[in-house]
Design a protein around this motif. Structure first.
Motif, mmCIF file in Angstrom:
data_model
loop_
_atom_site.group_PDB
_atom_site.id
_atom_site.type_symbol
_atom_site.label_atom_id
_atom_site.label_comp_id
_atom_site.label_asym_id
_atom_site.label_seq_id
_atom_site.Cartn_x
_atom_site.Cartn_y
_atom_site.Cartn_z
ATOM 1 N N LYS A 126 0.812 -1.225 0.000
ATOM 2 C CA LYS A 126 0.000 0.000 0.000
ATOM 3 C C LYS A 126 0.850 1.282 0.000
ATOM 4 O O LYS A 126 0.298 2.389 -0.067
ATOM 5 C CB LYS A 126 -0.934 0.010 1.211
ATOM 6 N N LEU A 127 2.175 1.148 0.099
ATOM 7 C CA LEU A 127 3.105 2.277 -0.100
ATOM 8 C C LEU A 127 2.796 3.477 0.800
ATOM 9 O O LEU A 127 2.883 4.634 0.378
ATOM 10 C CB LEU A 127 3.081 2.725 -1.575
ATOM 11 N N THR A 128 2.470 3.225 2.050
ATOM 12 C CA THR A 128 2.089 4.318 2.950
ATOM 13 C C THR A 128 3.244 5.299 3.163
ATOM 14 O O THR A 128 3.039 6.522 3.148
ATOM 15 C CB THR A 128 1.608 3.751 4.296
ATOM 16 N N ALA A 129 4.454 4.784 3.354
ATOM 17 C CA ALA A 129 5.596 5.682 3.587
ATOM 18 C C ALA A 129 5.833 6.589 2.381
ATOM 19 O O ALA A 129 6.098 7.789 2.528
ATOM 20 C CB ALA A 129 6.849 4.864 3.895
ATOM 21 N N LEU A 130 5.729 6.038 1.175
ATOM 22 C CA LEU A 130 5.901 6.849 -0.029
ATOM 23 C C LEU A 130 4.798 7.897 -0.123
ATOM 24 O O LEU A 130 5.052 9.051 -0.481
ATOM 25 C CB LEU A 130 5.878 5.962 -1.268
ATOM 26 N N GLN A 134 3.740 15.323 1.773
ATOM 27 C CA GLN A 134 4.495 16.395 2.419
ATOM 28 C C GLN A 134 5.131 17.322 1.382
ATOM 29 O O GLN A 134 5.141 18.551 1.550
ATOM 30 C CB GLN A 134 5.592 15.805 3.318
ATOM 31 N N ARG A 135 5.639 16.753 0.289
ATOM 32 C CA ARG A 135 6.216 17.576 -0.781
ATOM 33 C C ARG A 135 5.138 18.466 -1.398
ATOM 34 O O ARG A 135 5.380 19.638 -1.707
ATOM 35 C CB ARG A 135 6.824 16.690 -1.863
ATOM 36 N N TRP A 136 3.956 17.892 -1.587
ATOM 37 C CA TRP A 136 2.862 18.682 -2.159
ATOM 38 C C TRP A 136 2.459 19.817 -1.211
ATOM 39 O O TRP A 136 2.229 20.947 -1.648
ATOM 40 C CB TRP A 136 1.663 17.779 -2.449
ATOM 41 N N LEU A 137 2.391 19.509 0.083
ATOM 42 C CA LEU A 137 2.029 20.544 1.060
ATOM 43 C C LEU A 137 3.033 21.693 1.055
ATOM 44 O O LEU A 137 2.670 22.857 1.254
ATOM 45 C CB LEU A 137 1.939 19.936 2.460
ATOM 46 N N ILE A 155 -4.585 16.504 6.919
ATOM 47 C CA ILE A 155 -4.590 15.223 6.215
ATOM 48 C C ILE A 155 -5.154 14.186 7.172
ATOM 49 O O ILE A 155 -4.601 13.945 8.249
ATOM 50 C CB ILE A 155 -3.183 14.798 5.746
ATOM 51 N N HIS A 156 -6.278 13.592 6.794
ATOM 52 C CA HIS A 156 -6.935 12.572 7.607
ATOM 53 C C HIS A 156 -6.451 11.196 7.150
ATOM 54 O O HIS A 156 -6.841 10.723 6.079
ATOM 55 C CB HIS A 156 -8.451 12.690 7.466
ATOM 56 N N ALA A 157 -5.580 10.597 7.940
ATOM 57 C CA ALA A 157 -5.023 9.289 7.608
ATOM 58 C C ALA A 157 -6.002 8.215 8.064
ATOM 59 O O ALA A 157 -6.254 8.049 9.265
ATOM 60 C CB ALA A 157 -3.668 9.105 8.278
ATOM 61 N N THR A 213 6.133 3.881 11.955
ATOM 62 C CA THR A 213 5.809 5.066 11.151
ATOM 63 C C THR A 213 5.203 6.158 12.030
ATOM 64 O O THR A 213 4.308 5.894 12.830
ATOM 65 C CB THR A 213 4.813 4.714 10.035
ATOM 66 N N THR A 214 5.699 7.373 11.895
ATOM 67 C CA THR A 214 5.109 8.519 12.586
ATOM 68 C C THR A 214 4.648 9.522 11.536
ATOM 69 O O THR A 214 5.262 9.675 10.481
ATOM 70 C CB THR A 214 6.124 9.189 13.533
ATOM 71 N N LEU A 215 3.580 10.213 11.847
ATOM 72 C CA LEU A 215 3.062 11.223 10.929
ATOM 73 C C LEU A 215 3.849 12.520 11.116
ATOM 74 O O LEU A 215 4.280 12.840 12.229
ATOM 75 C CB LEU A 215 1.576 11.432 11.185
ATOM 76 N N PRO A 216 4.057 13.301 10.051
ATOM 77 C CA PRO A 216 5.028 14.402 10.067
ATOM 78 C C PRO A 216 4.743 15.513 11.063
ATOM 79 O O PRO A 216 5.673 16.028 11.702
ATOM 80 C CB PRO A 216 4.982 14.930 8.629
#
Length: 354
Positions: free
Chosen positions: A208-212, A218-221, A232-234, A242-245
């Motif tokens: 599911k490529l969650t890290a990617l 983040q780049r888009w933001l 962003i609602h994960a 994994t931690t959210l930014p």
């Protein structure tokens, strides 16, 4: 037709795949409406039984498991409990919505139909050590073997996409496979999205490529003028470690369908779905039907199901940025193809059994 459908191993809280749970429950509702099904037997558990409390007289609920079978309980149910229940009820057809038949069915004259959703064990085998399987080796072998038995021993294999059918026939060319799709019973929304937030579908499974997805979002933001006011609602589980930014990221985990619909319809402007392997890709379709564009990885089964303007190349960051910008700043309602209802999908299933 006297038909049996097994939902004994289905549970919103326990399932590994909410998508397969939704498909199984929707298929049950659709089969209730099929005029060719004169007698429908549903094998259930104490969690799903409430959904069928007010069923028509020709629907018979058998509450066989308390609680939902897991681990060795699931193996026992697959191999012993399910065949015994089928022999006792003796339907014309037994339909297994998770697609995994017993090793030695011994079902008498009952024919077997398996709704097989994908061959994602194939994905992890091809990746080798570059993408560690989330399944223990014995579990991967168990479900791979059962999927192959579905293709070789059942009288009918049902599935949702032409992509899946192609993959199955690569393994077993003589398999009888019918593409019946996936149904949706709520009417599609035709208004443009008006929220500011983003839904991001996550998963602990490597494909599911969650890290990617986190990295690309983040780049888009960083280049978005609305970034300060955008959350962003994960939705879903996170890979271990994994931690959210930052505080703009809100982790909801697994949420009921009604809550997800609320986020789609009132809070968010676009959804994001990264994946490296799919059998169908249900979240992008659910989003479109809720009036929410869902930018998604460009994979064959997703390409079958949602319009091309929402697709991006996983390997190309600029492809994601361009697609995200186009979807986020669109002022018209998203394009939404026509999808069948569950009654229509169930009708296709019954016709394939004829």
């Amino acid at each position: 037709m006297k038909l049996l459908l097994t939902l004994t191993d289905q549970s919103f809280t326990a399932t590994k795949s909410v998508g397969i749970f939704n498909v199984s429950m929707g298929l049950a509702r659709g089969l209730m409406q099929c005029p060719q099904v004169s007698e429908l037997h549903i094998l259930g558990n104490n969690e799903c039984a409430a959904a069928f409390a007010d069923s028509p007289a020709h629907v018979h609920l058998h509450e066989l498991q308390r609680p939902v079978p897991r681990r060795f309980g699931r193996v026992y149910w697959d191999q012993i409990g399910l065949p015994a229940a089928i022999r006792r009820i003796h339907p014309d057809w037994a339909l297994l919505p998770k697609g995994y038949p017993p090793f030695f069915p011994m079902l008498g004259t009952t024919k077997l139909a398996c709704y097989l959703h994908d061959v994602n064990w194939e994905y992890y085998e091809k990746q080798g050590k570059s993408a560690a399987s989330p399944f223990p080796a014995h579990e991967l072998l168990y479900f791979r073997t059962l999927a192959m038995r579905a293709l070789t021993t059942s009288q009918l294999v049902l599935t949702s996409t032409q992509f899946n059918k192609q993959r199955y026939l690569e393994y077993v060319p003589q398999a009888r496979v019918a593409v019946v799709g996936i149904g949706f019973d709520t009417p599609p929304c035709s208004r443009p999205p008006h929220g500011k937030d983003i839904i991001f579908f996550t998963s602990s499974y490597p494909h599911k490529l969650t890290a990617l997805g986190i990295e690309r979002l983040q780049r888009w933001l960083q280049q978005s003028p609305d970034a300060a006011d955008t959350c962003i609602h994960a939705i879903g589980s996170l890979p271990p470690g994994t931690t959210l930014p930052d505080a703009r990221w809100i982790h909801h985990g697994r949420i009921p369908q009604a809550e997800l619909q609320q986020l789609m319809s009132t809070t968010c402007r676009v959804a994001v779905y990264f994946s490296d392997y799919e059998g169908f890709g249900m979240p992008p379709v659910e989003c479109l039907r809720a009036g929410l564009p869902c930018v998604s990885s460009d994979l064959p089964p997703i390409r079958e199901n949602i319009p091309a303007p929402y697709l991006f190349d996983n390997a190309d960051e600029q492809s994601f940025i361009r697609t995200m910008n186009a979807a986020y700043h669109a002022t018209d309602p998203p394009l939404c193809p026509a999808y069948p209802t569950w009654a229509q999908v169930a009708q296709r299933c019954v016709q394939a059994m004829s």
